[in-house]
Write an enzyme that holds these catalytic residues in place. Structure first.
Site: not given
Ligand SMILES: Nc1ncnc2c1ncn2[C@@H]1O[C@H](COP(=O)(O)OP(=O)(O)OP(=O)(O)O)[C@@H](O)[C@H]1O
Ligand SMILES: [Mg+2]
Length: 513
Positions: A56, A89-90, A378
């Site tokens: 996260d 957040t990332t 989340d």
């Molecule tokens: N099955 C999938 N295929 C492709 N992309 C995906 C898939 N599932 C999620 N994603 C993508 O992954 C990204 C989110 O990644 P992640 O949750 O690691 O980061 P975040 O939401 O920015 O930050 P955090 O969850 O750490 O607060 C989004 O762009 C989402 O569309």
């Molecule tokens: Mg996320």
């Protein structure tokens, strides 16, 4: 340049900017390897040696001992994103980093920071408009479930995504208000069991014990008084010292005190309550009296739990015993205490029309349960955002690539150097799909090129379940539009803020790094 000015060290002009931009890039690099379903986790060790394993972005930056002022500004974005939604957040930190990196290349070409700021702000505004246009307003239970699943993909909760996503959707459907406040779905962690035992409780689960041994451990259809005052006398020692000088006086004082406690207990019982929950404490006498008539009492409930209790049971939190009336009492199907070696929990559950609920997350160890809870936060945040705003978009980098393309076209309509800034903004968005591909060991240039070719007729992204570039919405990779707008807006805001700084005046007591 860096100079000593009295009590301050002054870092000016380009040096200040370059330093800040460098820091932002480093922060983006730290979190980028965690992005997406194939992202890695980080192991964090705090000063006490406690280990946190997480994916996260907010948790990573929050736990790091960040001292550089620009770094703190970037960390703030992830904090806002966490508070608003809990997810994305990332993405937000990565966008801020790349916006600043791209700004640096413009500054090197002698584009003035003011023009870059203007271009970035315009681009962000246009991006919000395009996202709105692109958003789908249908948010069926299936879509909400897909949203929860998408946000938990690649996190510790992955193995039980399906069950946890169902719990989140059921929770939202139970509360079913026009707009659900973030926080109304409480997560209660329990160690010592497995994730698949996780459950939705239509009410509140407290990490508490019933305050007296001889009180019942369970009451069906309880009538619950919710108090933010205690059934006790405040600071008795102080009063005794100031007012009392002889043993007779002491006895008279204690007996007056006991009378007053008895009166309070009688008033509570007169409302027909058989459960008393307070944010404060109970005098021993009050506990004894309540126990005698079979009433359950629990003390020191925190404010958040008390608010949840009021919403779940339909009761009102009362701050004066004289105010308490029968209609203020909350109702539930049952209150029961469950104790084992590891914990003691009190369930106030089976509420008829709960406006607050609890998801109990079971897991074998503390590390796992913590990370599952973070992933679930989340999921809950995303589902509530989608439910409230009725606006969702495809994930897997589809939105970012769609925006990038549209913004490049928008840039062409602008004159002068602002055009360059909007182009750089558009390029920055590609950082997201590029990293999703990279983290999955794919060739990011190939993926980006394929998306560009295929998005002529509508947005497409990278589906990391099958490694294909396709309509990710159809594949069930769906996110609330708010994640994207919030990430873009806060990343832009901080980038602009950093670009406007041209002096860093550090007090001589400021932390060095
Ligand atoms: N099955 C999938 N295929 C492709 N992309 C995906 C898939 N599932 C999620 N994603 C993508 O992954 C990204 C989110 O990644 P992640 O949750 O690691 O980061 P975040 O939401 O920015 O930050 P955090 O969850 O750490 O607060 C989004 O762009 C989402 O569309
Ligand atoms: Mg996320």
């Amino acid at each position: 340049m860096v100079e000593k000015v009295g009590e301050y060290t002054q870092t000016t002009g380009v040096v200040a900017k370059v330093q800040n931009i460098q820091v932002a890039k480093e922060m983006a690099n730290i979190v980028k390897t965690t992005l997406g379903p194939k992202g890695m986790d980080k192991m964090l060790i705090d000063q006490q040696g406690k280990i946190i394993i997480t994916n996260d972005g907010f948790t990573i930056l929050d736990e790091m001992d960040i001292t550089h002022p620009a770094a703190r500004m970037i960390a703030e974005i992830s904090k806002t994103q966490e508070a608003e939604i809990g997810d994305g957040t990332t993405t937000a930190v990565m966008l801020a980093g790349r916006l600043l990196e791209n700004a640096e290349s413009l500054i090197n070409k002698r584009v003035h920071p003011t023009i870059i700021c203007k271009g970035y702000s315009n681009a962000a505004e246009e991006a919000n408009r395009i996202i709105k246009e692109l958003s789908t307003s249908e948010v069926s239970n299936d879509i909400l479930k897909n949203i929860a699943m998408t946000s938990m993909t690649g996190k510790a909760a992955e193995g039980s995504r399906d069950l946890l996503a169902d719990l989140v959707v059921s929770a939202v459907n139970k509360i079913k208000e026009d707009s659900i406040e973030q926080g109304r779905i409480k997560i209660q962690k329990v160690t010592g069991s497995t994730i698949d035992k996780s459950e939705l409780v239509e009410g509140v689960v407290l990490e508490q014990i019933i305050s007296h041994e001889s009180m019942p451990r369970k009451i069906e259809n309880p009538r619950i008084a919710l108090l933010d005052i205690g059934l006790e006398i405040k600071n008795p020692e102080m009063e005794i010292i100031s007012n009392i000088s002889t043993p007779d006086q002491l006895e008279a004082f204690r007996s007056a005190e006991l009378d007053s406690i008895k009166r309070m207990v009688e008033k509570v019982l007169a409302t027909d309550a058989n459960v008393v929950l307070t944010q404060k404490g109970f005098d021993d006498l009050a506990l004894h009296q309540l126990a005698k008539v079979g009433v359950i009492a629990i003390k020191r409930i925190n404010k958040y739990d008390m608010d949840q209790l009021a919403r779940a049971t339909g009761g009102r939190v009362v701050s004066s015993i004289d105010e308490l009336k029968e209609e203020d009492l909350g109702k539930a199907g049952v209150i029961r205490e469950v104790k084992n070696k590891e914990s003691s929990l009190v369930y106030i559950e089976k509420c008829a029309d709960p406006k607050a609920v609890t998801i109990l997350v079971h897991s074998s160890t503390e590390h796992i349960v913590d990370e599952v809870a973070r992933a679930l936060t989340d999921g809950i945040g995303d589902v509530i955002a989608a439910y409230n705003d009725k606006a969702v978009v495809p994930g897997g980098g589809a939105v970012e690539m769609w925006l990038s393309n549209k913004l490049k076209a928008y840039a062409m309509t602008l004159n002068g150097r602002e055009q360059l800034a909007v182009e750089k903004f558009a390029e920055a968005l590609e950082f997201i799909p590029e990293t999703l591909a990279e983290n999955a060991g794919m060739d990011s240039i190939d993926v980006i090129t394929e998306i560009k070719q295929k998005q002529e007729s509508g947005p497409v992204g990278l589906n990391l379940f099958n490694g294909k570039v396709e309509d990710t919405f159809k594949a069930g990779i769906i996110e609330p539009s708010k994640i994207k707008t919030q990430a873009i807006n806060s990343a832009t805001e901080v980038a602009v803020m950093v670009l406007r700084i041209d002096d860093i005046l550090a007090s001589k007591n400021a932390p060095q790094n």
